[in-house]
Design an enzyme around this catalytic site. Structure first.
Site, mmCIF file in Angstrom:
data_model
loop_
_atom_site.group_PDB
_atom_site.id
_atom_site.type_symbol
_atom_site.label_atom_id
_atom_site.label_comp_id
_atom_site.label_asym_id
_atom_site.label_seq_id
_atom_site.Cartn_x
_atom_site.Cartn_y
_atom_site.Cartn_z
ATOM 1 N N ASP A 34 10.212 2.057 3.340
ATOM 2 C CA ASP A 34 9.222 1.871 4.400
ATOM 3 C C ASP A 34 9.061 3.241 5.062
ATOM 4 O O ASP A 34 10.018 4.013 5.116
ATOM 5 C CB ASP A 34 9.756 0.844 5.408
ATOM 6 C CG ASP A 34 8.877 0.750 6.642
ATOM 7 O OD1 ASP A 34 7.678 0.501 6.479
ATOM 8 O OD2 ASP A 34 9.392 0.953 7.753
ATOM 9 N N THR B 154 7.550 4.217 8.444
ATOM 10 C CA THR B 154 7.832 4.371 9.873
ATOM 11 C C THR B 154 9.258 3.956 10.216
ATOM 12 O O THR B 154 9.658 2.827 9.977
ATOM 13 C CB THR B 154 6.828 3.532 10.702
ATOM 14 O OG1 THR B 154 5.517 3.870 10.279
ATOM 15 C CG2 THR B 154 6.987 3.801 12.182
ATOM 16 N N THR C 201 3.761 1.412 3.440
ATOM 17 C CA THR C 201 3.484 1.551 4.877
ATOM 18 C C THR C 201 2.227 0.802 5.298
ATOM 19 O O THR C 201 1.322 0.604 4.497
ATOM 20 C CB THR C 201 3.354 3.046 5.274
ATOM 21 O OG1 THR C 201 3.074 3.140 6.672
ATOM 22 C CG2 THR C 201 2.241 3.747 4.495
ATOM 23 N N GLY C 202 2.223 0.405 6.562
ATOM 24 C CA GLY C 202 1.026 -0.221 7.137
ATOM 25 C C GLY C 202 0.072 0.834 7.662
ATOM 26 O O GLY C 202 -1.063 0.528 8.047
ATOM 27 N N LYS D 233 3.835 -7.023 1.784
ATOM 28 C CA LYS D 233 4.920 -6.101 1.405
ATOM 29 C C LYS D 233 5.805 -6.677 0.289
ATOM 30 O O LYS D 233 6.181 -5.972 -0.645
ATOM 31 C CB LYS D 233 5.763 -5.725 2.627
ATOM 32 C CG LYS D 233 5.036 -4.735 3.540
ATOM 33 C CD LYS D 233 5.981 -4.026 4.470
ATOM 34 C CE LYS D 233 5.260 -2.882 5.179
ATOM 35 N NZ LYS D 233 6.137 -2.088 6.023
ATOM 36 N N ASP E 86 13.096 -1.182 8.162
ATOM 37 C CA ASP E 86 13.746 -1.443 9.449
ATOM 38 C C ASP E 86 12.988 -2.404 10.352
ATOM 39 O O ASP E 86 13.437 -2.691 11.446
ATOM 40 C CB ASP E 86 13.957 -0.122 10.206
ATOM 41 C CG ASP E 86 12.633 0.453 10.717
ATOM 42 O OD1 ASP E 86 11.578 0.161 10.108
ATOM 43 O OD2 ASP E 86 12.658 1.175 11.725
ATOM 44 N N ASP F 6 9.305 -5.891 7.302
ATOM 45 C CA ASP F 6 9.988 -5.525 6.055
ATOM 46 C C ASP F 6 10.894 -6.643 5.543
ATOM 47 O O ASP F 6 11.350 -6.594 4.408
ATOM 48 C CB ASP F 6 10.855 -4.268 6.268
ATOM 49 C CG ASP F 6 10.018 -3.069 6.684
ATOM 50 O OD1 ASP F 6 8.917 -2.913 6.148
ATOM 51 O OD2 ASP F 6 10.472 -2.306 7.558
#
Length: 682
Positions: A378, A380, A525-526, A553, A572, A576
């Site tokens: 991920d 961020t 990632t978003g 995801k 995190d 996720d």
């Protein structure tokens, strides 16, 4: 405690779905009940172990063989009956989990560790009891009690070293507040439990509070932090008609929302379902020890039958001699060491992992880490720090230095709670007093600093006011996924500050090392494509999935798995969690959300992607040590079973049950010492 529930089906300690201890009456229960049941079983093994240990002391003291070994004589009238009584308690109370497991495995036609242990303790108990009643032979009660004790210890150590992943669902539910401020028809508010909130209700969310359910803003303006749910690092501005998600954290403003989704329809509930589905569909891994136990069981029964029938039908030996041979073979075939070979390595690797900054929650998945072919990160908060920091200062006016521009901007930002404000304040060395501070709704802030009318505004404000600025320079910085704010002094554009989500230095090292180990690195990632591609280019990422919605995801993880790769997912956020559960190995960053931590098979205590590399290396070292221990634990059998059966009897070489038992104890010591030598090579 009723140990009927301790169904060791196939002895598969895959603690993610807990096959080894799953039974029909529990299938419809909540995950919380399952977790409580798991803890109860750990306590039960512990309770039985301590009782067996207490009884083993007098059993050893009263055993003729042990007395002979120590050179003492503590025999007295009736001592063998006391020995038999203590051993009966050990056999039925301490051995019950294994006897129950033996029956279950036979019923399922899947003989394994339980059959092996159950068989060995039964043979030792029945044989020794026959000796007490006059049969010519040796008392093996001490072998029975030590075997039961060591096997109980092995199970206790093994089960304690892993936690059930089911707590993820409890953690998700805890993201929602317990109460909500419901707005009545007359405009007054009342605090009601979350369960009473219905579709169409209007709810007030005060600054800093969590959004109680999915809905639409009907009044107020604020920025909402959805990072834990969507992975988007920037707080999202919300005003009338914007959607908000239950579990998101409200910023400085107050919002009134109309509830649109509750219960099972909500975004959070859908994430819960995705996590549950992914956890339930995770592949089942059979223990190495269980495979070894299966073959040893077949060997034990075959060797026992062959020994008995061979001596009975082809020699003139008496029944006492034949039974001694058979019992020795059966005892030797179930080494103490096999029960500890894996748990001891697990225990050492678990503590070794903890001292190196990661916690193993699912052993089966941890063992799979050595076979990984791709690692998905991920962005961020994992590859990046998830916080804004000033990366560039653009100066469009010679009147002011870069530091002065930063000081004026930071002075205004002291009145703001926005993450961008925090980033600017961190960079600035000093601030000045501000007068007439005002917020320009959705566009920025303004105030008088050192006699000058200063504004810090968004690109939207600049476009709206049709203020000219160096587009090329600004667009180049924006293309790197950075956020740009502009500084105006007395309505004249003087400069701009660019802020980016800082890439961790440890991310660079981790990706480089993973590439050297032959693994593919993927980013999920978003965030928008520009930001994602910039970070991917900086880190030399092989594959990028950008603008991925939270519920997509897990699908992206499946997509990489569909390429025939064994995949680890590192993340995190709540968003996720389904992906962590779907991956072959879920690695949660410990500083992230509780739910990500609870869904992960392995938890990284620090926000350090390099720990992913260490984790894979430890997995390889652990597996290697397990194989070594299994060879030590079972290697003796290869040599000693034929000797115990009496193949060298004509040469005068024969093993008594006592010598066989001592050899097995020796293999246990070697296995224990070998496990302590497990090291993580960095």
């Amino acid at each position: 405690m009723n140990h009927e529930d301790h169904h060791h089906d196939k002895h598969q300690h895959n603690h993610n779905n807990h096959d080894g201890h799953q039974h029909k009456e529990h299938e419809g229960h909540k995950h919380h009940d399952h977790r409580a049941h798991h803890k109860m079983m750990v306590e039960d093994f512990k309770f039985r172990f301590w009782w067996v240990l207490a009884l083993t002391v007098p059993i050893l003291a009263l055993s003729p063989m042990i007395q002979e070994f120590l050179g003492v004589d503590w025999q007295f009238t009736g001592d063998s009956w006391i020995l038999a009584a203590f051993s009966t308690v050990v056999y039925f109370f301490g051995g019950w989990p294994f006897l129950k497991g033996l029956m279950d495995e036979i019923k399922d036609k899947q003989p394994g560790m339980m059959t092996l242990i159950g068989l060995a303790i039964t043979v030792a108990y029945v044989y020794s009891t026959a000796v007490v009643f006059g049969f010519d032979g040796h008392l093996l009660y001490w072998e029975l009690s030590t075997l039961v004790g060591i096997m109980l210890l092995g199970h206790w150590v093994e089960m304690r070293s892993v936690l059930s992943a089911s707590a993820a669902l409890e953690e998700l539910a805890e993201l929602l507040p317990g109460e909500a401020h419901r707005v009545n028809q007359d405009g007054s508010t009342e605090d009601v439990p979350l369960e009473e909130i219905q579709k169409g209700d209007k709810v007030l969310i005060k600054p800093g509070e969590k959004v109680p359910a999915d809905g639409i803003v009907v009044k107020g303006e604020s920025s909402v932090n959805e990072a834990m749910l969507t992975g988007e690092s920037k707080p999202v501005n919300k005003s009338k008609d914007d959607e908000v998600i239950g579990g998101a954290v409200n910023g400085k403003g107050s919002l009134t929302i109309e509830i649109k989704k509750t219960g099972d329809e909500s975004f959070l509930s859908q994430v819960v379902d995705l996590v549950r589905q992914a956890q339930e569909s995770k592949s089942k891994t059979q223990d190495l020890a269980n495979q070894a136990a299966f073959w040893l069981t077949i060997t034990a029964i075959s060797a026992g039958v062959l020994t008995f029938s061979g001596w009975a039908f082809f020699t003139g030996q008496d029944i006492s001699f034949i039974m001694n041979r058979t019992v020795t073979v059966m005892v030797i075939t179930c080494p103490h060491a096999l029960g500890l070979a894996i748990p001891l390595v697990v225990s050492v690797s678990t503590s070794l992992a903890a001292t190196n900054g990661f916690l193993i929650r699912n052993r089966a998945a941890f063992e799979q880490a050595r076979n990984l072919q791709a690692v998905i990160f991920d962005k961020t908060g994992t590859l990046t720090e998830g916080t804004f920091s000033v990366t560039d200062i653009l100066n469009f006016n010679d009147q002011f230095s870069d530091d002065e521009l930063l000081t004026y901007a930071a002075s205004l930002e002291t009145n703001s709670e926005h993450p961008i404000a925090k980033g600017i304040l961190e960079k600035a060395e000093k601030t000045l007093d501000v007068e007439k501070f005002n917020s320009i709704t959705g566009k920025g802030i303004e105030g008088v600093v050192d006699g000058k009318n200063v504004k810090v505004v968004s690109p939207g404000y600049i476009r709206e006011q049709e203020i000219d600025y160096p587009k090329g320079e600004v667009e180049e910085i924006s293309s790197q996924g950075k956020t740009v704010v502009f500084i105006l002094m007395d309505d004249e554009l003087c400069g701009a500050i660019a802020l980016g989500d800082k890439i961790r230095e440890s991310s660079r090292n981790a990706i480089k090392t993973l590439h050297e180990m032959g693994l593919e690195c993927v980013m999920l990632t978003g965030d928008n494509k520009q930001t994602a591609e910039y970070v991917a280019k900086e880190l030399d990422i092989d594959q990028v999935f950008a603008e991925v919605l939270p519920d997509e995801k897990a699908d992206k993880v499946k997509e990489v798995q569909g390429q025939g790769k064994r995949v680890a997912m590192t993340g995190d956020g709540v968003n996720d969690a389904p992906a962590l559960a779907q991956a072959d190995v879920g690695i949660a960053i410990g500083a992230g959300s509780d739910v990500a931590v609870e869904t992960g098979d392995i938890v990284l205590v620090k926000n350090n992607p390099e720990d992913v590399v260490n984790l894979i290396k430890l997995s390889e070292a652990t597996y290697s040590k397990m194989i070594q221990n299994l060879i030590w634990a079972t290697g003796y059998n290869v040599i000693t079973i034929p000797l115990a059966a009496g193949v060298l009897y004509s040469w005068g070489i024969i093993l008594s049950p006592a010598v066989g038992a001592v050899l097995m104890s020796l293999s246990t010591v070697i296995v224990a010492i070998n496990a302590r030598f497990l090291k993580l090579k960095k």
